[in-house]
Design an enzyme around this catalytic site. Structure first.
Site, PDB file in Angstrom:
ATOM      1  N   GLU A   1      -0.244  12.900   4.700  1.00  0.00           N
ATOM      2  CA  GLU A   1       0.097  12.727   3.276  1.00  0.00           C
ATOM      3  C   GLU A   1      -0.782  11.681   2.601  1.00  0.00           C
ATOM      4  OE1 GLU A   1       4.874  13.491   3.812  1.00  0.00           O
ATOM      5  OE2 GLU A   1       4.038  11.553   4.314  1.00  0.00           O
TER       6      GLU A   1
ATOM      7  N   ARG B   1       7.838  -2.277   4.831  1.00  0.00           N
ATOM      8  CA  ARG B   1       8.272  -1.852   3.490  1.00  0.00           C
ATOM      9  C   ARG B   1       9.419  -0.865   3.555  1.00  0.00           C
ATOM     10  NH1 ARG B   1       7.916   3.729   3.448  1.00  0.00           N
ATOM     11  NH2 ARG B   1       6.140   4.570   2.302  1.00  0.00           N
TER      12      ARG B   1
ATOM     13  N   GLN C   1      10.215   2.227  14.104  1.00  0.00           N
ATOM     14  CA  GLN C   1      10.718   1.563  12.887  1.00  0.00           C
ATOM     15  C   GLN C   1      11.956   0.711  13.161  1.00  0.00           C
ATOM     16  OE1 GLN C   1       8.866   2.324  10.008  1.00  0.00           O
ATOM     17  NE2 GLN C   1       7.698   3.629  11.403  1.00  0.00           N
TER      18      GLN C   1
ATOM     19  N   ASP D   1      12.043  13.020   5.994  1.00  0.00           N
ATOM     20  CA  ASP D   1      11.115  12.595   4.941  1.00  0.00           C
ATOM     21  C   ASP D   1       9.984  13.573   4.695  1.00  0.00           C
ATOM     22  OD1 ASP D   1       9.773  12.207   7.290  1.00  0.00           O
ATOM     23  OD2 ASP D   1       9.139  10.162   6.885  1.00  0.00           O
TER      24      ASP D   1
ATOM     25  N   LYS E   1      12.324  18.805   7.359  1.00  0.00           N
ATOM     26  CA  LYS E   1      12.698  17.753   8.326  1.00  0.00           C
ATOM     27  C   LYS E   1      13.832  16.931   7.731  1.00  0.00           C
ATOM     28  CE  LYS E   1      10.291  13.835  10.586  1.00  0.00           C
ATOM     29  NZ  LYS E   1      10.067  12.771   9.588  1.00  0.00           N
TER      30      LYS E   1
ATOM     31  N   LYS F   1     -28.464   1.080 -11.127  1.00  0.00           N
ATOM     32  CA  LYS F   1     -28.921   2.474 -11.107  1.00  0.00           C
ATOM     33  C   LYS F   1     -29.828   2.761  -9.905  1.00  0.00           C
ATOM     34  CE  LYS F   1     -28.562   3.109 -16.066  1.00  0.00           C
ATOM     35  NZ  LYS F   1     -29.223   3.536 -17.299  1.00  0.00           N
TER      36      LYS F   1
END
Ligand code: NAD
Length: 357
Positions: free
Chosen positions: A68, A124, A152, A239, A243, A341
């Site tokens: 993702e 988070r 987690q 998530d 699922k 440039k």
């Protein structure tokens, strides 16, 4: 906490937080202090929700998982995260979730910060769960069931114990070794730990139920009949499309809170709710536009999927902390040119052996 503001560094160079540096930072500052700082940063940004340009993340389903891209922007910064979710990875010796991301200036498009986001994602996600539970769980919640004891889980456990006053954790995983690992990692924490033999045993007497499992299926980890009045459910593992973790009956009995509704409808437990069913975005609760928990008997559900804004907030917080602790490196990723440039000058300088390191 130092103030969190990305800035341009010398031309061409950006600040970089590597995975080892992030680990050192978290060890030095403390997981709890990092969670506290990240939660404050997320809350501050959720309170200015309308200032952000938001979009549901771009998901690339793969046979074994999902990859993702998660962008978000305000008037000053554009940020994105790359993240995967591959539940079978652990059998290959790889984590289920791995991530990195960047922040760029909107005025010039110049990236200013590049970061690992695997550890940051765990911080988070836990910080967002804690922020939601502050609004939604009963204030006298002391017992939490933690279903799914993988990568987690320590971060969620430490957040709920240290920031919300949970005193007892009931742990369950289909893999008993994962539960033993979690108990080892929490051995020094002042909390009662109980390994349970089933979801039903873990949920018995729990004020908060956190589901954190990884399985690329429409699983029913938590059955509706296990709900009790006053429970708060922190559903984190479901998530992405196809699922999920919760019995559809839970969606009908609970008041449902989400991060960004258009994304959660596609990815969250909401996948098995009726289209248009009532949900509340969390930011509305934080700014006082919508009530959180209304009474002690209500059942509340935070249908967490993880939103790009949380990653932006976490990146800014950890960038500021990393800078304060001297743990950021300088990365020469963008061109620094005498003549803007003359990109070809880099090839000339490399041939002449004069390009700077
Ligand atoms: P992980 O693979 O390290 O751990 C998942 C654990 O769930 C494993 O120990 C596994 O044995 C266990 N499990 C699988 N099915 C189970 C079941 N039916 N009952 C009990 N335990 C079961 O994964 P992780 O990195 O800890 O991530 C956990 C989940 O959270 C993943 O699905 C991930 O995609 C998701 N996640 C969500 C967010 C968010 O913001 N909502 C953020 C990060 C990760």
């Amino acid at each position: 906490m130092p103030s969190a503001a990305p800035s341009a560094t010398q031309a061409g160079a950006l600040e970089y937080l590597s995975l080892p540096a992030a680990a050192r930072l978290i060890a030095r500052v403390g997981v709890l202090e990092c969670l506290r700082g990240v939660e404050q940063a997320i809350e501050a940004d959720f309170r200015r929700w309308p200032e952000f340009s938001k979009t549901a993340r771009l998901a690339q389903p793969t046979p074994d998982g999902v990859i993702e891209l998660m962008p978000v922007a305000d008037a000053r910064h554009y940020a994105f995260k790359y993240v995967n979710g591959h539940p079978r990875n652990t059998r290959l010796g790889l984590p289920t979730v791995m991530a990195f991301g960047a922040i760029a200036r909107v005025d010039t498009g110049a990236p200013v910060f590049l970061s690992e986001l695997t550890l940051s994602t765990a911080l988070r996600t836990a910080a967002t769960s804690v922020m939601a539970a502050r609004c939604l769980a009963r204030p006298d919640s002391r017992v939490m069931a933690l279903i799914g004891n993988g990568s987690q889980s320590e971060f969620q456990a430490l957040g709920f114990v240290g920031l919300l006053g949970i005193r007892s954790l009931r742990l369950y995983d289909v893999d008993a070794a994962a539960t033993r690992k979690l108990m080892r990692n929490l051995a020094d924490v002042d909390v009662e730990l109980r390994a349970c033999a089933s979801v039903a045993e873990a949920v018995q007497g729990a004020d908060i139920v956190t589901t954190l499992t990884a399985d690329k299926t429409r699983a029913t980890v938590l059955q509706g009949e296990l709900l009790r009045p006053g429970m708060h459910i922190n559903a984190v593992g479901g998530d992405c499309p196809g699922k999920t973790e919760l019995d559809a009956a839970i969606l009908r009995r609970a008041r449902v809170f989400v991060e960004f509704e258009p994304q959660t409808r596609i990815e969250g437990e909401l996948q098995h709710a009726a289209p248009g069913s009532a949900v509340t975005e969390l930011w509305r609760v934080l700014v006082g536009q919508a009530p959180g928990r209304r009474d002690a008997a209500e059942i509340t559900l935070f249908d967490s999927v993880g939103f790009a804004l949380e990653d932006y907030s976490a990146m800014r917080c950890l960038q500021a902390l990393g800078r304060a602790h001297g743990l950021l490196e300088s990365l020469a990723l963008m061109p620094a040119l005498r003549d803007p440039k003359d990109l070809y000058s880099l090839v000339r300088e490399a041939r002449a052996g004069t390009i700077s390191a």
